[in-house]
Design a protein around this motif. Structure first.
Motif, PDB file in Angstrom:
ATOM      1  N   SER A 205      -4.524   0.424   2.691  1.00 49.71           N
ATOM      2  CA  SER A 205      -4.378   0.958   4.051  1.00 49.71           C
ATOM      3  C   SER A 205      -4.468   2.478   4.065  1.00 49.71           C
ATOM      4  CB  SER A 205      -3.048   0.492   4.653  1.00 49.71           C
ATOM      5  OG  SER A 205      -1.955   0.992   3.897  1.00 49.71           O
ATOM      6  N   THR A 206      -3.876   3.142   3.086  1.00 52.47           N
ATOM      7  CA  THR A 206      -3.939   4.607   3.056  1.00 52.47           C
ATOM      8  C   THR A 206      -5.355   5.097   2.754  1.00 52.47           C
ATOM      9  OG1 THR A 206      -3.213   4.534   0.738  1.00 52.47           O
ATOM     10  CG2 THR A 206      -1.525   4.916   2.426  1.00 52.47           C
ATOM     11  N   PHE A 207      -6.089   4.380   1.917  1.00 49.66           N
ATOM     12  CA  PHE A 207      -7.472   4.786   1.637  1.00 49.66           C
ATOM     13  C   PHE A 207      -8.348   4.611   2.871  1.00 49.66           C
ATOM     14  CE2 PHE A 207     -11.793   4.066   0.042  1.00 49.66           C
ATOM     15  CZ  PHE A 207     -11.961   5.213  -0.730  1.00 49.66           C
ATOM     16  N   ASP A 208      -8.176   3.503   3.580  1.00 53.34           N
ATOM     17  CA  ASP A 208      -8.956   3.300   4.811  1.00 53.34           C
ATOM     18  C   ASP A 208      -8.633   4.385   5.840  1.00 53.34           C
ATOM     19  OD1 ASP A 208     -10.123   1.062   3.726  1.00 53.34           O
ATOM     20  OD2 ASP A 208      -8.709  -0.346   4.618  1.00 53.34           O
ATOM     21  N   GLU A 209      -7.369   4.760   5.928  1.00 51.56           N
ATOM     22  CA  GLU A 209      -6.994   5.801   6.873  1.00 51.56           C
ATOM     23  C   GLU A 209      -7.565   7.154   6.456  1.00 51.56           C
ATOM     24  OE1 GLU A 209      -5.309   7.667  10.161  1.00 51.56           O
ATOM     25  OE2 GLU A 209      -5.722   5.553   9.707  1.00 51.56           O
ATOM     26  N   ALA A 210      -7.574   7.432   5.151  1.00 48.16           N
ATOM     27  CA  ALA A 210      -8.165   8.687   4.673  1.00 48.16           C
ATOM     28  C   ALA A 210      -9.661   8.728   4.977  1.00 48.16           C
ATOM     29  CB  ALA A 210      -7.908   8.847   3.176  1.00 48.16           C
ATOM     30  N   GLU A 211     -10.356   7.623   4.771  1.00 45.65           N
ATOM     31  CA  GLU A 211     -11.784   7.591   5.103  1.00 45.65           C
ATOM     32  C   GLU A 211     -12.018   7.745   6.596  1.00 45.65           C
ATOM     33  OE1 GLU A 211     -14.318   5.147   1.773  1.00 45.65           O
ATOM     34  OE2 GLU A 211     -13.448   3.991   3.426  1.00 45.65           O
ATOM     35  N   ARG A 212     -11.189   7.134   7.385  1.00 43.49           N
ATOM     36  CA  ARG A 212     -11.361   7.229   8.840  1.00 43.49           C
ATOM     37  C   ARG A 212     -11.171   8.666   9.319  1.00 43.49           C
ATOM     38  NH1 ARG A 212      -8.656   7.339  13.467  1.00 43.49           N
ATOM     39  NH2 ARG A 212      -6.659   7.496  12.382  1.00 43.49           N
ATOM     40  N   GLN A 213     -10.135   9.327   8.814  1.00 39.00           N
ATOM     41  CA  GLN A 213      -9.899  10.702   9.238  1.00 39.00           C
ATOM     42  C   GLN A 213     -10.961  11.656   8.693  1.00 39.00           C
ATOM     43  OE1 GLN A 213      -5.967  12.248   8.853  1.00 39.00           O
ATOM     44  NE2 GLN A 213      -4.962  10.407   9.630  1.00 39.00           N
ATOM     45  N   ALA A 214     -11.561  11.309   7.563  1.00 38.49           N
ATOM     46  CA  ALA A 214     -12.623  12.146   7.012  1.00 38.49           C
ATOM     47  C   ALA A 214     -13.955  11.927   7.712  1.00 38.49           C
ATOM     48  CB  ALA A 214     -12.779  11.883   5.516  1.00 38.49           C
ATOM     49  N   GLY A 215     -14.036  10.915   8.576  1.00 34.49           N
ATOM     50  CA  GLY A 215     -15.276  10.652   9.303  1.00 34.49           C
ATOM     51  C   GLY A 215     -16.309   9.906   8.498  1.00 34.49           C
ATOM     52  N   VAL A 216     -15.874   9.106   7.526  1.00 36.37           N
ATOM     53  CA  VAL A 216     -16.816   8.353   6.704  1.00 36.37           C
ATOM     54  C   VAL A 216     -17.449   7.254   7.547  1.00 36.37           C
ATOM     55  CG1 VAL A 216     -17.074   6.936   4.636  1.00 36.37           C
ATOM     56  CG2 VAL A 216     -15.492   8.870   4.634  1.00 36.37           C
ATOM     57  N   ALA A 217     -18.770   7.152   7.476  1.00 35.63           N
ATOM     58  CA  ALA A 217     -19.472   6.118   8.231  1.00 35.63           C
ATOM     59  C   ALA A 217     -19.103   4.740   7.687  1.00 35.63           C
ATOM     60  CB  ALA A 217     -20.982   6.327   8.130  1.00 35.63           C
ATOM     61  N   GLY A 218     -18.790   3.828   8.598  1.00 31.34           N
ATOM     62  CA  GLY A 218     -18.423   2.480   8.195  1.00 31.34           C
ATOM     63  C   GLY A 218     -16.987   2.339   7.744  1.00 31.34           C
ATOM     64  N   ALA A 219     -16.145   3.362   7.974  1.00 35.42           N
ATOM     65  CA  ALA A 219     -14.742   3.264   7.578  1.00 35.42           C
ATOM     66  C   ALA A 219     -14.034   2.239   8.451  1.00 35.42           C
ATOM     67  CB  ALA A 219     -14.057   4.623   7.697  1.00 35.42           C
ATOM     68  N   ALA A 220     -12.957   1.697   7.901  1.00 34.58           N
ATOM     69  CA  ALA A 220     -12.189   0.693   8.634  1.00 34.58           C
ATOM     70  C   ALA A 220     -11.616   1.289   9.913  1.00 34.58           C
ATOM     71  CB  ALA A 220     -11.067   0.143   7.758  1.00 34.58           C
TER      72      ALA A 220
END
Length: 268
Positions: A205-220
């Motif tokens: 969950s923390t990795f998905d949130e980090a990707e989402r806040q970083a603007g990674v395409a296709g993040a959860a």
């Protein structure tokens, strides 16, 4: 012929001892493999036992709160805040009992699911601990891509920058998951499995949130509004319960009313 008979008479015990040692070794390996195979089921049973004890404690809290409520009502001339404190404690105890009851029902459902999975599993299926290992390693592999891939590192620098709260939370969860990871896969206890599973889920969950806040395409995507609202209500209930627990202490610290002050139970 006599030498052969003498040798057999002297070393006759070797064959039974070797057979016994082989049987014991086979039984030990089989038992260890079976224990590793039903690790998730044993963990679910342990969760059920813990949930049952929490429900018993919650029921005892409700009985105590009910007795305190009756005692507060029976006292003539008791301050109104004492009755209010008893009423709030009784309400919080009933809410805790309801939550514990739901947790027990959920744990029993997990026991049934774990038993079905254990009965349906074959020797070719991965062990429950191996499934967690794979999930843990998959998250680490995804994160290492931001460390080793130059294009990703330049496109999403926040994923490797510990100054961002989401990245820092992921790195802390990563350290926690590594600390909870059992070293001996076939000797992991149900308690170790439970703690490791919680750590791996928190890591995901923390990795998905980090990707989402970083603007990674296709993040959860973040949680749905309903789930967010439920989480907010749970947090609010926890805050209210904490305030209710601390309220008697805060009231005890208040200075006594002066002669000219209006009464607290009257609306000015």
């Amino acid at each position: 012929m006599e030498p052969i008979l003498l040798i057999m008479a002297s070393w006759w015990w070797i064959a039974p001892a070797a057979a016994g040692a082989g049987a014991a070794t086979y039984a030990g390996l089989t038992t260890r493999s079976r224990r590793a195979r039903r690790l998730e089921l044993d963990a679910a049973r342990q969760e059920e036992s813990l949930a049952y004890r929490e429900l018993v404690a919650a029921k005892a809290r409700v009985r105590t709160a009910s007795a305190d409520m009756l005692t507060a009502k029976s006292r003539a001339g008791a301050p109104s805040f004492q009755t209010g404190d008893a009423r709030r404690e009784l309400l919080a105890a009933k809410q805790a009992e309801k939550a514990a009851s739901l947790a027990l029902r959920a744990s029993r459902s997990r026991v049934k699911a774990g038993y079905s999975q254990y009965r349906a599993a074959t020797s070719h299926d991965p062990l429950p601990i191996d499934v967690l290992y794979a999930a843990h390693d998959a998250i680490n592999t995804r994160w290492l891509a931001y460390e080793t891939d130059v294009d990703k590192a330049l496109a999403y620098p926040q994923m490797t920058d510990v100054r961002h709260p989401a990245t820092l939370a992921f790195l802390r969860a990563q350290r926690e998951a590594l600390a909870k990871r059992p070293t001996l896969r076939e000797r992991a206890t149900p308690q170790q499995y439970l703690e490791y599973r919680v750590a791996v889920r928190h890591l995901e969950s923390t990795f998905d949130e980090a990707e989402r806040q970083a603007g990674v395409a296709g993040a959860a995507r973040p949680a749905s509004p309903a789930a967010s609202a439920a989480a907010g209500l749970t947090a609010a209930a926890a805050v209210i319960a904490e305030i209710a627990d601390r309220l008697p202490t805060l009231i005890a610290r208040m200075p006594p009313p002066r002669a000219g002050d209006p009464r607290a139970d009257r609306v000015p």
